[in-house]
Design a protein around this motif. Structure first.
Motif, short mmCIF file in Angstrom:
data_model
loop_
_atom_site.label_atom_id
_atom_site.label_comp_id
_atom_site.label_asym_id
_atom_site.label_seq_id
_atom_site.Cartn_x
_atom_site.Cartn_y
_atom_site.Cartn_z
N TYR A 17 0.81 -1.21 0.00
CA TYR A 17 0.00 0.00 0.00
C TYR A 17 0.85 1.26 0.00
CZ TYR A 17 -3.69 -3.23 1.30
OH TYR A 17 -4.57 -4.27 1.31
N ILE A 18 0.28 2.34 -0.54
CA ILE A 18 0.89 3.67 -0.51
C ILE A 18 -0.05 4.55 0.30
CG2 ILE A 18 1.55 5.68 -1.87
CD1 ILE A 18 1.94 3.82 -4.26
N ILE A 19 0.49 5.28 1.25
CA ILE A 19 -0.32 6.19 2.05
C ILE A 19 -0.09 7.60 1.53
CG2 ILE A 19 -0.76 7.10 4.36
CD1 ILE A 19 0.32 4.40 5.42
N GLU A 20 -1.16 8.22 1.06
CA GLU A 20 -1.10 9.58 0.53
C GLU A 20 -2.09 10.43 1.31
OE1 GLU A 20 -2.09 9.06 -3.56
OE2 GLU A 20 -0.10 8.33 -4.10
N GLY A 21 -1.60 11.15 2.30
CA GLY A 21 -2.47 11.97 3.12
C GLY A 21 -3.44 11.10 3.91
N ASP A 22 -4.73 11.26 3.64
CA ASP A 22 -5.76 10.48 4.33
C ASP A 22 -6.18 9.24 3.55
OD1 ASP A 22 -5.73 12.36 6.29
OD2 ASP A 22 -7.49 13.44 5.55
N LYS A 23 -5.59 9.03 2.38
CA LYS A 23 -5.99 7.92 1.53
C LYS A 23 -4.94 6.81 1.52
CE LYS A 23 -8.73 10.75 -1.56
NZ LYS A 23 -9.01 11.11 -2.95
N ILE A 24 -5.42 5.59 1.41
CA ILE A 24 -4.55 4.43 1.28
C ILE A 24 -4.82 3.82 -0.09
CG2 ILE A 24 -3.99 2.16 2.18
CD1 ILE A 24 -4.98 3.12 4.90
N LYS A 25 -3.75 3.64 -0.87
CA LYS A 25 -3.89 3.13 -2.23
C LYS A 25 -3.11 1.83 -2.38
CE LYS A 25 -3.17 4.54 -6.99
NZ LYS A 25 -2.65 5.56 -7.90
N LEU A 26 -3.69 0.88 -3.06
CA LEU A 26 -3.06 -0.41 -3.31
C LEU A 26 -2.05 -0.27 -4.45
CD1 LEU A 26 -3.15 -3.45 -2.57
CD2 LEU A 26 -4.88 -3.71 -4.32
N LYS A 27 -0.82 -0.78 -4.26
CA LYS A 27 0.21 -0.71 -5.30
C LYS A 27 -0.05 -1.72 -6.42
CE LYS A 27 4.15 0.77 -2.53
NZ LYS A 27 5.48 0.38 -2.07
N ASN A 28 -0.40 -2.92 -6.06
CA ASN A 28 -0.59 -3.99 -7.04
C ASN A 28 -2.05 -4.11 -7.44
OD1 ASN A 28 2.07 -4.42 -6.58
ND2 ASN A 28 1.87 -6.47 -5.78
N LYS A 29 -2.29 -4.92 -8.47
CA LYS A 29 -3.65 -5.16 -8.95
C LYS A 29 -4.36 -6.17 -8.05
CE LYS A 29 -4.29 -5.74 -13.36
NZ LYS A 29 -4.20 -6.22 -14.74
N LYS A 30 -5.68 -6.13 -8.09
CA LYS A 30 -6.47 -7.15 -7.39
C LYS A 30 -6.97 -8.15 -8.42
CE LYS A 30 -8.71 -6.20 -3.62
NZ LYS A 30 -9.80 -5.83 -2.75
N CYS A 31 -7.04 -9.39 -8.01
CA CYS A 31 -7.49 -10.46 -8.89
C CYS A 31 -8.98 -10.31 -9.18
CB CYS A 31 -7.22 -11.80 -8.22
SG CYS A 31 -7.80 -13.22 -9.17
N ARG A 33 -10.91 -12.57 -10.28
CA ARG A 33 -11.59 -13.82 -9.97
C ARG A 33 -11.87 -13.99 -8.47
NH1 ARG A 33 -8.85 -19.20 -12.02
NH2 ARG A 33 -9.35 -18.30 -14.03
N CYS A 34 -10.83 -13.78 -7.63
CA CYS A 34 -11.00 -14.05 -6.20
C CYS A 34 -10.82 -12.83 -5.31
CB CYS A 34 -10.05 -15.17 -5.75
SG CYS A 34 -8.32 -14.69 -5.73
N GLY A 35 -10.25 -11.74 -5.83
CA GLY A 35 -10.10 -10.52 -5.05
C GLY A 35 -8.80 -10.40 -4.28
N SER A 36 -7.91 -11.37 -4.38
CA SER A 36 -6.62 -11.30 -3.70
C SER A 36 -5.68 -10.36 -4.45
CB SER A 36 -5.96 -12.68 -3.64
OG SER A 36 -6.69 -13.53 -2.81
N ILE A 37 -4.59 -9.99 -3.80
CA ILE A 37 -3.60 -9.13 -4.44
C ILE A 37 -2.75 -9.98 -5.37
CG2 ILE A 37 -1.62 -7.63 -4.04
CD1 ILE A 37 -2.86 -7.02 -1.29
N MET A 38 -2.54 -9.48 -6.59
CA MET A 38 -1.78 -10.22 -7.59
C MET A 38 -0.30 -9.81 -7.56
SD MET A 38 -4.47 -10.08 -10.74
CE MET A 38 -3.62 -11.26 -11.76
N ALA A 39 0.56 -10.71 -7.97
CA ALA A 39 2.00 -10.46 -8.03
C ALA A 39 2.40 -10.14 -9.47
CB ALA A 39 2.76 -11.69 -7.55
#
Length: 63
Positions: A17-31, A33-39
């Motif tokens: 994750y990247i924290i930008e001020g009050d927001k948290i953003k995911l660095k990688n894509k989400k799957c 099909r199942c919603g897990s974080i992809m590599a």
């Protein structure tokens, strides 16, 4: 050295994750099909892969 497994996982999860001020953003894509974080893999072929369900998206030109 972490005392238990939970402490070691927390350190790894922070790298997703990247924290930008009050927001948290995911660095990688989400799957999709199942919603897990992809590599993201570069070799032998650039691709996004899910370790949980096996879904794979290939990037770029194929042979």
């Amino acid at each position: 050295m972490p005392k238990n497994k939970d402490e070691s996982q927390k350190a790894i999860v922070r790298t997703y994750y990247i924290i930008e001020g009050d927001k948290i953003k995911l660095k990688n894509k989400k799957c999709p099909r199942c919603g897990s974080i992809m590599a993201h893999h570069m070799k032998p072929v650039e691709r996004w892969a899910c370790g949980k369900c096996g879904y794979t998206e290939f990037i770029g030109k194929g042979k």
